[in-house]
Design a protein around this motif. Structure first.
Motif, PDB file in Angstrom:
ATOM      1  N   PHE A  18     -84.810  20.495  15.949  1.00  0.00           N
ATOM      2  CA  PHE A  18     -84.539  20.371  14.477  1.00  0.00           C
ATOM      3  C   PHE A  18     -85.743  19.506  13.770  1.00  0.00           C
ATOM      4  CE2 PHE A  18     -82.668  17.468  11.317  1.00  0.00           C
ATOM      5  CZ  PHE A  18     -82.443  18.654  10.442  1.00  0.00           C
ATOM      6  N   ASP A  28     -82.965  24.373   9.459  1.00  0.00           N
ATOM      7  CA  ASP A  28     -81.866  24.969  10.308  1.00  0.00           C
ATOM      8  C   ASP A  28     -80.631  24.136  10.116  1.00  0.00           C
ATOM      9  OD1 ASP A  28     -80.155  25.906  11.897  1.00  0.00           O
ATOM     10  OD2 ASP A  28     -81.399  26.375  13.759  1.00  0.00           O
ATOM     11  N   PRO A  29     -79.553  24.211   9.173  1.00  0.00           N
ATOM     12  CA  PRO A  29     -78.397  23.584   8.833  1.00  0.00           C
ATOM     13  C   PRO A  29     -77.410  23.504  10.217  1.00  0.00           C
ATOM     14  CG  PRO A  29     -78.729  25.328   7.335  1.00  0.00           C
ATOM     15  CD  PRO A  29     -79.830  25.443   8.134  1.00  0.00           C
ATOM     16  N   ASP A  30     -77.642  24.386  11.150  1.00  0.00           N
ATOM     17  CA  ASP A  30     -76.730  24.247  12.438  1.00  0.00           C
ATOM     18  C   ASP A  30     -77.316  23.320  13.196  1.00  0.00           C
ATOM     19  OD1 ASP A  30     -74.802  26.043  11.641  1.00  0.00           O
ATOM     20  OD2 ASP A  30     -75.712  27.738  12.270  1.00  0.00           O
ATOM     21  N   ALA A  31     -78.826  23.366  13.454  1.00  0.00           N
ATOM     22  CA  ALA A  31     -79.490  22.616  14.302  1.00  0.00           C
ATOM     23  C   ALA A  31     -79.334  21.039  13.650  1.00  0.00           C
ATOM     24  CB  ALA A  31     -81.040  22.940  14.370  1.00  0.00           C
ATOM     25  N   GLU A  33     -76.731  19.932  12.089  1.00  0.00           N
ATOM     26  CA  GLU A  33     -75.390  19.353  12.393  1.00  0.00           C
ATOM     27  C   GLU A  33     -75.302  18.983  13.917  1.00  0.00           C
ATOM     28  OE1 GLU A  33     -72.987  18.586  10.325  1.00  0.00           O
ATOM     29  OE2 GLU A  33     -73.816  19.615   8.845  1.00  0.00           O
ATOM     30  N   ALA A  34     -76.110  19.791  14.728  1.00  0.00           N
ATOM     31  CA  ALA A  34     -75.937  19.403  16.153  1.00  0.00           C
ATOM     32  C   ALA A  34     -76.947  18.186  16.406  1.00  0.00           C
ATOM     33  CB  ALA A  34     -76.807  20.776  17.023  1.00  0.00           C
ATOM     34  N   TYR A  35     -77.801  18.056  15.608  1.00  0.00           N
ATOM     35  CA  TYR A  35     -78.765  16.666  15.815  1.00  0.00           C
ATOM     36  C   TYR A  35     -77.706  15.581  15.552  1.00  0.00           C
ATOM     37  CZ  TYR A  35     -82.352  13.431  15.451  1.00  0.00           C
ATOM     38  OH  TYR A  35     -83.236  12.258  15.485  1.00  0.00           O
ATOM     39  N   GLU A  77     -79.578  24.217   0.199  1.00  0.00           N
ATOM     40  CA  GLU A  77     -80.270  23.663   1.330  1.00  0.00           C
ATOM     41  C   GLU A  77     -80.723  22.193   1.288  1.00  0.00           C
ATOM     42  OE1 GLU A  77     -83.203  26.264   3.170  1.00  0.00           O
ATOM     43  OE2 GLU A  77     -81.886  27.641   4.015  1.00  0.00           O
ATOM     44  N   GLN A  80     -77.606  20.153   1.567  1.00  0.00           N
ATOM     45  CA  GLN A  80     -77.210  20.180   3.149  1.00  0.00           C
ATOM     46  C   GLN A  80     -78.156  18.969   3.772  1.00  0.00           C
ATOM     47  OE1 GLN A  80     -77.398  24.089   4.182  1.00  0.00           O
ATOM     48  NE2 GLN A  80     -75.194  24.472   4.137  1.00  0.00           N
ATOM     49  N   ILE A  84     -77.370  15.855   5.819  1.00  0.00           N
ATOM     50  CA  ILE A  84     -77.832  15.417   7.331  1.00  0.00           C
ATOM     51  C   ILE A  84     -78.602  14.017   7.370  1.00  0.00           C
ATOM     52  CG2 ILE A  84     -79.261  16.287   9.139  1.00  0.00           C
ATOM     53  CD1 ILE A  84     -77.803  19.193   8.187  1.00  0.00           C
TER      54      ILE A  84
END
Length: 99
Positions: A18, A28-31, A33-35, A77, A80, A84
């Motif tokens: 990320f 990468d929004p999903d990455a 969130e995963a971070y 973005e 978002q 994050i």
């Protein structure tokens, strides 16, 4: 803890992480969130501190904020990524504490 350090290190990988992809201007929004989820797995720092752990997380909140203008392709973005960045800052503050 070794697995956690490995995952945190991978977050900085230029091609798949990320933070590494963000450095290249790719959000990468999903990455993201995963971070944030990965950071939530780090236990609070106790008597002894792993210098590797601190090295891998302390700079991340500022780094993400610096990349918003460069990596976000539109207002949504940017929103978002700012969210994050705030969550990462809160997670790191929770882990390391605030003086």
């Amino acid at each position: 803890m070794e697995d956690l350090l490995e995952l945190l290190d991978e977050a900085w990988d230029d091609e798949s992480g990320f933070l590494g992809k963000l450095r290249s201007g790719e959000f990468d929004p999903d990455a993201g969130e995963a971070y944030v989820a990965l950071l939530s797995r780090i236990p609070p720092v106790g008597e002894t501190v792993s210098s590797d752990l601190v090295r891998l997380i302390w700079f991340a909140p500022m780094f993400i904020e610096w990349q918003v203008e460069r990596a976000a392709r539109n207002e949504e973005e940017a929103r978002q990524l700012n969210r994050i960045a705030t969550q990462v800052h809160e997670a790191v503050s929770e882990i390391l504490g605030i003086p």
